[in-house]
Scaffold this motif. Structure first.
Motif, PDB file in Angstrom:
ATOM      1  N   VAL A 377       0.847  -1.187   0.000  1.00 13.85           N
ATOM      2  CA  VAL A 377       0.000   0.000   0.000  1.00 13.85           C
ATOM      3  C   VAL A 377       0.888   1.243   0.000  1.00 13.85           C
ATOM      4  N   GLY A 378       0.293   2.332  -0.387  1.00 13.48           N
ATOM      5  CA  GLY A 378       1.059   3.578  -0.440  1.00 13.48           C
ATOM      6  C   GLY A 378       0.359   4.539  -1.372  1.00 13.48           C
ATOM      7  N   ALA A 379       0.719   5.802  -1.254  1.00 16.97           N
ATOM      8  CA  ALA A 379       0.077   6.812  -2.104  1.00 16.97           C
ATOM      9  C   ALA A 379       0.475   6.597  -3.550  1.00 16.97           C
ATOM     10  N   THR A 380      -0.184   7.300  -4.440  1.00 20.36           N
ATOM     11  CA  THR A 380       0.154   7.158  -5.852  1.00 20.36           C
ATOM     12  C   THR A 380       1.612   7.580  -6.092  1.00 20.36           C
ATOM     13  N   ALA A 546      -4.307  -9.872   4.736  1.00 21.29           N
ATOM     14  CA  ALA A 546      -2.894 -10.046   4.364  1.00 21.29           C
ATOM     15  C   ALA A 546      -2.050 -10.439   5.572  1.00 21.29           C
ATOM     16  N   ASP A 547      -1.070 -11.327   5.345  1.00 17.65           N
ATOM     17  CA  ASP A 547      -0.181 -11.722   6.445  1.00 17.65           C
ATOM     18  C   ASP A 547       0.750 -10.572   6.810  1.00 17.65           C
ATOM     19  N   GLN A 548       1.000  -9.733   5.825  1.00 14.50           N
ATOM     20  CA  GLN A 548       1.906  -8.617   6.066  1.00 14.50           C
ATOM     21  C   GLN A 548       1.528  -7.466   5.139  1.00 14.50           C
ATOM     22  N   ILE A 549       1.584  -6.259   5.682  1.00 18.95           N
ATOM     23  CA  ILE A 549       1.325  -5.085   4.831  1.00 18.95           C
ATOM     24  C   ILE A 549       2.631  -4.312   4.745  1.00 18.95           C
ATOM     25  N   ILE A 550       2.992  -3.952   3.521  1.00 23.89           N
ATOM     26  CA  ILE A 550       4.197  -3.140   3.362  1.00 23.89           C
ATOM     27  C   ILE A 550       3.752  -1.760   2.922  1.00 23.89           C
ATOM     28  N   VAL A 551       4.079  -0.780   3.726  1.00 22.49           N
ATOM     29  CA  VAL A 551       3.635   0.575   3.419  1.00 22.49           C
ATOM     30  C   VAL A 551       4.783   1.316   2.756  1.00 22.49           C
ATOM     31  N   LEU A 552       4.548   1.705   1.520  1.00 18.74           N
ATOM     32  CA  LEU A 552       5.597   2.397   0.767  1.00 18.74           C
ATOM     33  C   LEU A 552       5.339   3.897   0.748  1.00 18.74           C
ATOM     34  N   ASP A 553       6.411   4.629   0.826  1.00 21.84           N
ATOM     35  CA  ASP A 553       6.301   6.082   0.693  1.00 21.84           C
ATOM     36  C   ASP A 553       7.528   6.575  -0.064  1.00 21.84           C
ATOM     37  N   LYS A 554       7.309   7.186  -1.191  1.00 15.44           N
ATOM     38  CA  LYS A 554       8.403   7.705  -2.053  1.00 15.44           C
ATOM     39  C   LYS A 554       9.501   6.659  -2.257  1.00 15.44           C
ATOM     40  N   GLY A 561       3.865  -4.684   8.753  1.00 13.13           N
ATOM     41  CA  GLY A 561       3.138  -5.384   9.808  1.00 13.13           C
ATOM     42  C   GLY A 561       1.759  -5.807   9.342  1.00 13.13           C
ATOM     43  N   THR A 562       0.972  -6.371  10.283  1.00 11.46           N
ATOM     44  CA  THR A 562      -0.392  -6.735   9.911  1.00 11.46           C
ATOM     45  C   THR A 562      -1.273  -5.497  10.059  1.00 11.46           C
ATOM     46  N   HIS A 563      -2.494  -5.627   9.577  1.00 16.35           N
ATOM     47  CA  HIS A 563      -3.422  -4.499   9.618  1.00 16.35           C
ATOM     48  C   HIS A 563      -3.576  -3.983  11.060  1.00 16.35           C
ATOM     49  N   GLN A 564      -3.814  -4.933  12.001  1.00 18.00           N
ATOM     50  CA  GLN A 564      -4.025  -4.526  13.391  1.00 18.00           C
ATOM     51  C   GLN A 564      -2.784  -3.876  13.981  1.00 18.00           C
ATOM     52  N   GLN A 565      -1.614  -4.519  13.705  1.00 16.06           N
ATOM     53  CA  GLN A 565      -0.348  -3.971  14.243  1.00 16.06           C
ATOM     54  C   GLN A 565      -0.136  -2.542  13.753  1.00 16.06           C
ATOM     55  N   LEU A 566      -0.388  -2.340  12.455  1.00 16.79           N
ATOM     56  CA  LEU A 566      -0.128  -1.022  11.875  1.00 16.79           C
ATOM     57  C   LEU A 566      -1.129   0.026  12.365  1.00 16.79           C
ATOM     58  N   LEU A 567      -2.357  -0.421  12.580  1.00 18.94           N
ATOM     59  CA  LEU A 567      -3.338   0.537  13.104  1.00 18.94           C
ATOM     60  C   LEU A 567      -2.921   0.997  14.492  1.00 18.94           C
ATOM     61  N   LYS A 568      -2.424   0.003  15.268  1.00 16.46           N
ATOM     62  CA  LYS A 568      -2.002   0.310  16.644  1.00 16.46           C
ATOM     63  C   LYS A 568      -0.844   1.293  16.642  1.00 16.46           C
ATOM     64  N   LYS A 575      -2.921   6.960   8.915  1.00 13.18           N
ATOM     65  CA  LYS A 575      -3.335   8.160   8.183  1.00 13.18           C
ATOM     66  C   LYS A 575      -3.822   7.782   6.789  1.00 13.18           C
ATOM     67  N   LEU A 576      -3.021   6.929   6.144  1.00 16.53           N
ATOM     68  CA  LEU A 576      -3.346   6.483   4.784  1.00 16.53           C
ATOM     69  C   LEU A 576      -4.676   5.740   4.769  1.00 16.53           C
ATOM     70  N   TYR A 577      -4.845   4.908   5.781  1.00 18.50           N
ATOM     71  CA  TYR A 577      -6.058   4.098   5.922  1.00 18.50           C
ATOM     72  C   TYR A 577      -7.280   5.011   6.071  1.00 18.50           C
ATOM     73  N   ASP A 578      -7.160   5.983   6.958  1.00 18.96           N
ATOM     74  CA  ASP A 578      -8.270   6.916   7.179  1.00 18.96           C
ATOM     75  C   ASP A 578      -8.587   7.703   5.908  1.00 18.96           C
ATOM     76  N   LEU A 579      -7.514   8.029   5.179  1.00 20.60           N
ATOM     77  CA  LEU A 579      -7.646   8.868   3.989  1.00 20.60           C
ATOM     78  C   LEU A 579      -8.205   8.090   2.786  1.00 20.60           C
ATOM     79  N   GLN A 580      -7.759   6.847   2.672  1.00 22.74           N
ATOM     80  CA  GLN A 580      -8.022   6.130   1.431  1.00 22.74           C
ATOM     81  C   GLN A 580      -9.277   5.285   1.392  1.00 22.74           C
ATOM     82  N   PHE A 581      -9.666   4.727   2.519  1.00 24.04           N
ATOM     83  CA  PHE A 581     -10.724   3.730   2.439  1.00 24.04           C
ATOM     84  C   PHE A 581     -12.099   4.256   2.816  1.00 24.04           C
TER      85      PHE A 581
END
Ligand SMILES: Nc1ncnc2c1ncn2[C@@H]1O[C@H](COP(=O)(O)OP(=O)(O)OP(=O)(O)O)[C@@H](O)[C@H]1O
Length: 589
Positions: A377-380, A546-554, A561-568, A575-581
């Protein structure tokens, strides 16, 4: 593209002749028939002279009949040779370009994406169609005919001098003028032809892009603007053609004028001789020379034209070979093709740039265990597509290593690697072919049962069955007659029947109805089951599972981490999650 194809470029000629090799016999016969045609060309005028001087003027009727029969025989013979000559040279030209076209197509389909990033498709179509046609003309109208025409001129001039050298000298006096005019014409027309070729390429590129992108033109009501652009390109093409025709319209009358000068000299000198006694030049000789003059001037005029055909062919050949010389295929030196691929993927300090050192992926390290799912995941512009494009070696990494089951991706045989990674892109590309062929991609190892089973698994069997002809339904160009959701499902079946160890999926963002959305979500779950998956995720459900989420930026990994881990973590992902979904669970971007 600048074009410099030169008739005197022996390297280029040699290269073209490599493609003649399989048709050696046809080539040799074409040349033999050309020589024969040139050799027998002076015979008919000679027979007319003989008939006139020896039979008509002497009133020998029997001799006249015999000569007429001989002339008819010669005409039939000449026509037969001409027929076979045309047939052979055309066959030769068309066979050579068929082989060349296959080479070009094979080469183009092996070129890496980087090449297509900078080469317009219309240009490539011009290379494989019209540029190649000009090469065929080298054989059907250019080179071999030039040999014939030159020979004819030499033979006829020889016979003229043999018959009457004084008269020959007089009538051929204007020939240097003709040669000068021809040289000037050749130079001018060469430039004009090069312009035409460039404009054809521009026209094709424009048409290809605007027909493909016609919906954008219509959505934004840009018809008028595009019309103006097209008008300008079209005008340039028209002007280039008019320029070349203008040179012809001057050249032909000039040749006529010079040939009229020769004819005038012949009449003047001949009449003077006939009037003076004893008779120097017979009426038969004058008739013979009138015919010979036509047979000298016509080939010289045509030589200029054929020289240009040859020149065009050489320009075309240079352009075609330039495509063949594009050494932008993916290196395929790897030998590894293990019996089974588990699908453990490892990126270690990977750096990647499309151009020079302008890195779009920086120091990427992550691991995906066999059977696991990683969501990118990550911005355009963050580098998600780039990450998947380097895994199947569409582009090469600059630094670092990517391994699958501990083997460096470059050490795999390229086909093996790509056969084990199925990629499903957002923009589904469907060929104008049956649904079945679009799924199997003409792989004979995939049976109809495999296809039906896969279609059932992704829940697409019913809709395909309902199409007229079912799996034999003919998809219109680029799947225009299917809905976005249906096209997506077909691309899933395509991936599934190829049974890859690794699945690369760029989830579509296009919105579909709720029912199709559920179908697609289920299909994706089925698709990922039991294989390693890297997903550019746009669906909340995919991300959550997903077993793992990789958040890319530039181009850098910001969080993992996992969705729950990253939210925590309450960081960038949150921020991305709140913005995108949205509440629907599909990414807004
Ligand atoms: N073929 C290309 N040639 C040159 N630069 C490119 C090419 N494709 C992408 N880029 C650049 O690489 C960077 C990363 O692009 P990439 O397509 O990987 O991003 P992304 O995260 O997949 O974006 P999106 O979500 O919009 O698809 C961007 O800055 C983009 O401009």
């Amino acid at each position: 593209m600048a074009v410099t194809g030169d008739v005197y470029n022996t390297g280029l000629l040699k290269r073209i002749f490599k493609y003649v090799k399989p048709y050696r016999a046809v080539f040799v016969w074409s040349v033999i028939l050309t020589i024969l045609l040139a050799a027998i060309s002076p015979v008919r005028p000679f027979l007319i002279k003989y008939t006139l001087d020896h039979y008509i003027l002497n009133g020998n009727y029997d001799g006249l009949v015999n000569m007429t029969m001989l002339m008819v025989f010669m005409l039939v013979l000449q026509s037969l040779i001409q027929y076979n000559h045309t047939l052979l040279t055309n066959t030769l030209g068309q066979s050579v370009i068929r082989d060349l076209r296959i080479s070009v197509f094979n080469h183009i389909t092996r070129l890496r994406l980087k090449f297509f990033d900078k080469t317009p498709i219309g240009q490539l179509i011009t290379r494989t169609v019209s540029d190649l046609e000009t090469i065929a003309d080298i054989f059907s109208e250019g080179l071999i005919s030039m040999i014939g025409d030159s020979l004819q001129v030499v033979v006829i001039v020889g016979v003229m001098f043999y018959t009457d050298w004084e008269l020959s000298l007089v009538v051929l006096l204007p020939i240097p003028l003709l040669i000068m005019a021809t040289r000037k014409f050749q130079k001018a027309i060469k430039v004009a032809f090069q312009e035409i070729r460039n404009e054809v390429s521009n026209l094709n590129t424009f048409l290809q892009e605007h027909i493909t992108g016609v919906s954008i033109v219509q959505y934004f009501a840009r018809e008028k603007q595009e019309y103006r652009k097209f008008y300008a390109i079209n005008k340039r093409y028209r002007d280039a053609n008019i320029r070349s025709n203008w040179y012809y319209s001057i050249f032909f009358p000039v040749v006529e004028l010079i040939s009229a000068m020769s004819l005038g000299l012949l009449v003047w000198y001949g009449a003077k001789s006939i009037l003076s006694k004893p008779l120097d030049v017979t009426p038969g000789t004058i008739t013979q020379f009138i015919m010979y003059l036509g047979m000298v001037f016509t080939p010289i005029r045509q030589l200029a034209d054929k020289f240009n055909t040859l020149q065009m062919g050489m320009v075309g050949a240079e352009r075609v070979f330039k495509v063949l010389d594009t050494d932008e295929t993916t290196p395929n030196n790897g030998k590894q093709k293990p019996g089974k691929l588990e699908g453990n993927i490892k990126f270690e300090k990977v750096w990647f740039a499309y151009n020079d050192d302008n890195y779009v992926l920086k120091d990427l390290s992550f691991e995906v265990k066999a059977g696991e799912t990683v969501a990118l995941v990550g911005a355009t512009g963050a580098g998600k597509s780039s990450t998947i494009n380097i895994l199947n070696r569409f582009y090469e990494v600059k630094k670092g290593d990517i391994t699958v089951d501990g083997i460096h991706i470059e050490d795999f045989e390229l086909d093996y690697l790509r056969n084990h990674i199925a990629t499903v892109l957002q923009d589904v590309f469907l060929f104008s072919d049956t649904i079945l062929n679009n799924i199997t991609l003409n792989n004979p190892e995939i049976t109809i049962e495999d296809v039906v089973n896969a279609a059932k698994k992704v829940g697409a069997h019913d809709f395909i069955e309902r199409l007229p002809g079912g799996y034999q339904y003919n998809v219109m160009e680029r799947g225009a007659t299917l809905s976005a959701g249906q096209a997506q499902l077909i691309s899933f079946i395509r991936a599934l029947v190829h049974n890859p160890a690794i699945l690369v999926l760029d989830e579509a963002t296009s919105s579909v109805d709720t029912e199709t959305e559920l179908l697609i979500q289920k299909a994706i779950d089925n698709l990922m089951e039991g294989r390693t998956s890297i997903v550019i995720a746009h669906r909340l459900s995919t991300i959550q599972k997903a077993d793992q989420i990789i958040v890319l930026d530039k181009g850098e990994i910001k969080e993992k981490g996992t969705h729950q881990q990253l939210l925590k973590l309450n960081g960038y992902y949150k921020k991305l999650y709140d913005l995108q979904f949205s509440s629907k669970g599909i990414a807004k971007v």
